[in-house]
Design an enzyme around this catalytic site. Structure first.
Site, PDB file in Angstrom:
ATOM      1  N   HIS A   1       0.816  -1.220   0.000  1.00 53.41           N
ATOM      2  CA  HIS A   1       0.000   0.000   0.000  1.00 53.41           C
ATOM      3  C   HIS A   1       0.845   1.263   0.000  1.00 53.41           C
ATOM      4  O   HIS A   1       0.337   2.352  -0.270  1.00 53.41           O
ATOM      5  CB  HIS A   1      -0.973  -0.005   1.186  1.00 53.41           C
TER       6      HIS A   1
ATOM      7  N   SER B   1       4.849   2.264   8.003  1.00 53.11           N
ATOM      8  CA  SER B   1       4.489   1.163   7.110  1.00 53.11           C
ATOM      9  C   SER B   1       5.672   0.735   6.255  1.00 53.11           C
ATOM     10  O   SER B   1       6.310   1.556   5.588  1.00 53.11           O
ATOM     11  CB  SER B   1       3.326   1.584   6.198  1.00 53.11           C
TER      12      SER B   1
ATOM     13  N   ASP C   1       0.126  -7.429   1.104  1.00 49.72           N
ATOM     14  CA  ASP C   1       0.641  -6.115   1.486  1.00 49.72           C
ATOM     15  C   ASP C   1       2.162  -6.096   1.577  1.00 49.72           C
ATOM     16  O   ASP C   1       2.743  -5.522   2.506  1.00 49.72           O
ATOM     17  CB  ASP C   1       0.035  -5.648   2.809  1.00 49.72           C
TER      18      ASP C   1
END
Length: 575
Positions: free
Chosen positions: A76, A185, A107
């Site tokens: 993402h 992230s 992901d």
């Protein structure tokens, strides 16, 4: 005697700000953690021929060695990217990178930097084992609120399974109490030996505090292995079945389970690997890969920890064979299934299995139903909109190219006057001129050349979600074709359908004429010659020779040859 002289006052020298002595392993690990700068361009599913304005975002990543040095981050972080730049720890230069593979449903993404100078001084990190409960982890990344690397510390709270993407398969996940904020992230979560325990990918956005999630080694390893094997990401493996727990004594007795544990198979997807192996609805799944399945659908992980049985499937690579043991009428049967991803009737993720392809017919904008489309069209305050499509999300493909075609909006024109309000809630296009609609490409093949198909009307039969009554929309085919250029130009639509939709030759259909008893006039010899030449041109474009025979009403062979030669030269005198 005078007062005693004061001793000379010596001002202490200012102390140097000594750097706190770091753990050597952590300091070395920081050199492998990078900040990722992404310029992204996302498609606009409400106007599928356009995109949104460019945006900038940042994330984290780290280097590993897979036979070549690559950078691991979250999918993402780099999804819909137009440009990727990477800055090393303690440096200012941003190096251009490219994506190797983006595994949206896991992901995880792998990036590469071509310039060899980038890798100077970079020591790739190594993965550790699946962390145990209450084991300490340190999350490293470039979070919001600053430009330097940030390190937070916590412990493993639990190991479970969950879907990383709404509606996707369940994967193993590690919950920690270390803070994972925006920008973290893609960064590593390190154990006490500075080995990678997982990849940070999500923080809890609800009212609870100190909840974060990391992707364990087994998931990242699968993405890496799939990339090394195929240079792409096919998706997570899926058995293609739905199950129901068998904890009720009466249900277990009805299924003749006795002391056997398992779950009832309630659905078998036609294109799934279990259907190919011979599993049927009504069977009881009692073991996977020689691991017993409990009545609640869980399997042992380690010690007393249990997780959903999907973990035994999603943790393996596509193409691997596993044993599937079922109970059928009280008899145990061992089958062999070759694992593979399951193609979905309603795609989940843009750039993976979904894209904003469209078709415009008579001003009606048609698209394939997908989760990104539902999200784009829904109101954040109206959960009922998403619930209308719950039935579609559970359906399986009967054919590999099958799609649910829906009506998203109307480009107003005289040809579609009175229909504007009918496209609310994305009604499904069920039939077109009484023919069941299979996909967007099927719609293109039926509507791209109405003048050649003797079709007077396009009759659309739509089915609104939720079981409402069908809606009939009739459009004049000839008027629609005539108005199309001006209509598309006015709405800034570049083409009547997306360029990736392949135009196939339409199937013959029964004409829908305004006058039921109307008969076309007989063709004169000249008109017949024109028709033969046109047919020959169409057939020749597919590679087959024109099929005309002298003495059947066509021109003599010599004239045929002249006409064909003239047509090839762009000077057809017969038209």
């Amino acid at each position: 005697m005078g007062p005693p002289r004061d001793e000379p006052h010596h001002h202490p020298k200012p102390e140097k700000l000594e750097r706190a002595e770091p753990i050597d392993e952590l300091e070395n690990a920081l050199k492998s953690v990078m900040k990722i700068y992404v310029t992204l361009v996302e498609p606009d599913y409400t106007q599928p021929w356009t995109v949104f304005m460019e945006e900038e975002c940042t994330g984290s990543g780290f280097a590993i060695d897979v036979g070549e040095l690559v950078i691991v981050t979250n999918a993402h972080v780099v999804a819909s990217h137009a440009d990727i730049r990477i800055r090393k720890f303690g440096q200012v230069h941003k190096w251009k990178a490219r994506s190797l593979v983006i595994a949206h449903t896991a992901d995880v993404a792998l990036l590469a930097v071509e310039d060899a100078r980038f890798w100077k001084g970079v020591e790739p990190l190594e993965f550790g084992d699946l962390p145990r409960l209450y084991e300490t982890v340190k999350c490293v990344g470039y979070t919001m609120g600053g430009d330097n690397a940030c390190v937070t510390r916590g412990v493993v709270s639990r190991v479970d399974t969950t879907s990383y993407v709404r509606g996707a398969e369940q994967l193993l996940v590690v919950q920690i109490d270390a803070a994972i904020n925006s920008g973290n992230s893609g960064g590593p979560a390190l154990d006490d030996n500075s080995r990678v325990a997982g990849v940070a990918f999500s923080g809890y956005a609800g009212t609870a505090d100190n909840i974060g999630y990391i992707i364990p080694r087994v998931v990242v390893s699968n993405v890496v292995d799939e990339y090394l094997k195929t240079k792409k990401w096919a998706g997570l493996c899926n058995l293609g079945i739905s199950t129901q727990s068998c904890e009720n004594p009466a249900l277990r007795k009805r299924l003749k389970m006795d002391d056997v544990t398992g779950v009832l198979v309630t659905r078998v997807a036609a294109l799934g690997c279990c259907a190919k192996a011979g599993v049927k609805a009504g069977d009881v799944l009692i073991s996977l890969d020689s691991v017993s399945v409990a009545n609640d659908g869980t399997v042992p992980l380690r010690g007393s920890e249990r997780v959903h049985a999907d973990h035994l499937v999603t943790s393996k690579l596509s193409g691997k064979e596993i044993d599937v043991e079922i109970l059928r009428d009280g008899d145990a049967i061992r089958l062999r299934a070759t694992l593979s991803p399951l193609p979905r009737l309603v795609p989940l993720v843009d750039g993976f299995d979904a894209d904003p392809a469209y078709v415009v017919v008579g001003g009606l904008v048609l698209m394939a139903l997908s989760v990104p489309l539902i999200s784009a069209m829904s109101d954040d305050d109206d959960d009922s909109f998403d619930l209308r499509f719950a039935d579609y999300l559970e359906k399986d493909k009967a054919e590999p190219d099958a799609q649910i075609v829906v009506w998203t909006q109307t480009l107003s024109h005289d040809v579609n006057f009175g229909y504007n309000q009918l496209c609310h809630h994305l009604p499904r296009l069920h039939r077109l001129n009484s023919e069941p609609v299979k996909s967007l490409a099927h719609v293109v093949s039926m509507t791209a050349t109405p003048a050649q198909s003797s079709t007077t009307f396009w009759e659309f039969e739509f089915l609104p979600p939720g079981g409402a009554s069908p809606v009939l929309v009739v459009v004049d085919a000839e008027a629609s074709q005539a108005a199309e250029p001006a209509l598309l130009k006015r709405s800034k639509v570049p083409a009547p359908y997306s360029p990736d939709l392949k135009l196939t030759k339409p199937k013959p259909r029964r004409p829908r004429n305004r006058n039921k008893h109307h008969h076309p006039p007989k063709k004169s010899p000249k008109n017949h010659a024109d028709s033969t030449t046109a047919d020959a041109t169409t057939t020749s474009s597919s590679g087959d020779p024109p099929a005309t025979t002298a003495g059947e009403g066509g021109p003599p062979p010599k004239q045929q040859q002249q006409q064909q030669q003239q047509q090839q030269n762009g000077t057809d005198d017969t038209t």
